[in-house]
Scaffold this motif. Structure first.
Motif, PDB file in Angstrom:
ATOM      1  N   GLU A  81       0.833  -1.198   0.000  1.00  0.00           N
ATOM      2  CA  GLU A  81       0.000   0.000   0.000  1.00  0.00           C
ATOM      3  C   GLU A  81       0.872   1.254   0.000  1.00  0.00           C
ATOM      4  N   ASP A  82       1.916   1.267   0.812  1.00  0.00           N
ATOM      5  CA  ASP A  82       2.768   2.451   0.919  1.00  0.00           C
ATOM      6  C   ASP A  82       3.514   2.746  -0.383  1.00  0.00           C
ATOM      7  N   MET A  83       3.902   1.707  -1.109  1.00  0.00           N
ATOM      8  CA  MET A  83       4.643   1.942  -2.350  1.00  0.00           C
ATOM      9  C   MET A  83       3.712   2.259  -3.525  1.00  0.00           C
ATOM     10  N   GLY A  84       2.402   2.246  -3.278  1.00  0.00           N
ATOM     11  CA  GLY A  84       1.444   2.628  -4.303  1.00  0.00           C
ATOM     12  C   GLY A  84       1.000   1.506  -5.217  1.00  0.00           C
ATOM     13  N   ASP A  85       1.448   0.291  -4.951  1.00  0.00           N
ATOM     14  CA  ASP A  85       1.009  -0.833  -5.777  1.00  0.00           C
ATOM     15  C   ASP A  85      -0.440  -1.198  -5.482  1.00  0.00           C
ATOM     16  N   LYS A  86      -0.865  -0.994  -4.228  1.00  0.00           N
ATOM     17  CA  LYS A  86      -2.233  -1.307  -3.820  1.00  0.00           C
ATOM     18  C   LYS A  86      -2.922  -0.040  -3.308  1.00  0.00           C
ATOM     19  N   PRO A  87      -4.250   0.032  -3.412  1.00  0.00           N
ATOM     20  CA  PRO A  87      -4.974   1.233  -3.007  1.00  0.00           C
ATOM     21  C   PRO A  87      -5.086   1.347  -1.492  1.00  0.00           C
ATOM     22  N   PRO A  88      -5.409   2.523  -0.978  1.00  0.00           N
ATOM     23  CA  PRO A  88      -5.657   2.680   0.454  1.00  0.00           C
ATOM     24  C   PRO A  88      -6.720   1.691   0.920  1.00  0.00           C
ATOM     25  N   GLY A  89      -6.475   1.110   2.100  1.00  0.00           N
ATOM     26  CA  GLY A  89      -7.382   0.106   2.632  1.00  0.00           C
ATOM     27  C   GLY A  89      -6.961  -1.320   2.352  1.00  0.00           C
ATOM     28  N   PHE A  90      -5.872  -1.467   1.595  1.00  0.00           N
ATOM     29  CA  PHE A  90      -5.397  -2.827   1.303  1.00  0.00           C
ATOM     30  C   PHE A  90      -4.888  -3.513   2.563  1.00  0.00           C
ATOM     31  N   ARG A  91      -4.187  -2.735   3.419  1.00  0.00           N
ATOM     32  CA  ARG A  91      -3.673  -3.340   4.651  1.00  0.00           C
ATOM     33  C   ARG A  91      -4.846  -3.760   5.532  1.00  0.00           C
ATOM     34  N   GLY A  92      -4.708  -4.916   6.119  1.00  0.00           N
ATOM     35  CA  GLY A  92      -5.773  -5.454   6.941  1.00  0.00           C
ATOM     36  C   GLY A  92      -6.848  -6.186   6.165  1.00  0.00           C
ATOM     37  N   SER A  93      -6.701  -6.257   4.841  1.00  0.00           N
ATOM     38  CA  SER A  93      -7.711  -6.906   4.012  1.00  0.00           C
ATOM     39  C   SER A  93      -7.409  -8.399   3.858  1.00  0.00           C
ATOM     40  N   GLN A  94      -8.271  -9.082   3.124  1.00  0.00           N
ATOM     41  CA  GLN A  94      -8.053 -10.480   2.785  1.00  0.00           C
ATOM     42  C   GLN A  94      -7.864 -10.619   1.279  1.00  0.00           C
TER      43      GLN A  94
END
Length: 225
Positions: free
Chosen positions: A82-95
């Motif tokens: 998420e921090d490097m921009g590969d995934k959107p906000p909210g990715f952390r903590g997801s499944q």
């Protein structure tokens, strides 16, 4: 990501002791160095149904020393993506799942072994990659992460056995084991690690990505004992 079960001890080099497949090899190449077997729930996080890519990536991180030092947790990998921009906000903590592209990004971000990507087109399966995989393992390469589209279940390859004739097998490490395996023999008997005929192990209608691990530089030495 919350701990739901008790963590279990990680097993090392779980392919050792396996019998060779078929009628015996004309050519055989298996992973050098050491690795740990990461699987569903091994750290107390219940990731059944979504965590196989992370677990295979953790196995890649554990090579070549076969130690848990510097192997990131699932939450750390999600935060990094998420921090490097590969995934959107909210990715952390997801499944949400990850594949080989995310694996190569994480290996670079956390300073793990080098992860080289290879794309195998739909319809080819992995038949056309056997020579490349053989050369990879024969040259001291580490575990290879595999994932596709029609076949989206992540797994690691640990070796190639070719011949005689058209016989061809790959050594597959499957992270979908749930529980606390006591020893490599238990994993081998249950089929979580084993030789599989390449034409039946992989879907010919799926594309595949490979993430092939190797040492970071000429100066870095791999544990090959």
């Amino acid at each position: 990501l919350t701990a739901a079960i008790a963590p279990c001890a990680l097993l090392k080099d779980v392919h050792l002791g396996l019998a060779l497949p078929g009628r015996g090899p004309t050519r055989l190449a298996v992973v050098s160095g050491h690795y740990l077997y990461y699987h569903y729930g091994c750290d107390g996080v219940d990731d059944r149904g979504w965590g196989c890519g992370y677990r295979t990536l953790q196995t890649l991180f554990s090579w070549p020393e076969g130690r848990p030092v510097a192997v990131p947790e699932l939450a750390a990998m999600q935060a990094a993506l998420e921090d490097m921009g590969d995934k959107p906000p909210g990715f952390r903590g997801s499944q949400s799942w990850i594949g080989c592209v995310e694996a190569s990004l994480c290996l670079d971000h956390f300073g793990g072994p080098q992860g080289r990507l290879r794309h195998v087109t739909r319809g080819a399966g992995l038949q056309g990659e056997l020579e490349r995989l053989y050369s990879h393992f024969a040259g001291g390469g580490g575990p290879v992460m595999v994932g596709g589209d029609a076949d989206a279940q992540s797994k690691a390859l640990l070796g190639v056995c070719l011949g005689p004739g058209t016989e061809a097998y790959v050594l597959v490490l499957d992270p979908h084991c749930w529980g606390a395996p006591k020893n490599p023999s238990e994993l081998q008997a249950a089929g979580w690690v084993g030789w599989q005929e390449v034409s039946t192990a992989f879907d010919p209608h799926s594309f595949y990505n490979l993430c092939m691990t190797s040492c970071n530089s000429q100066e870095q030495t791999c544990a090959l004992d």
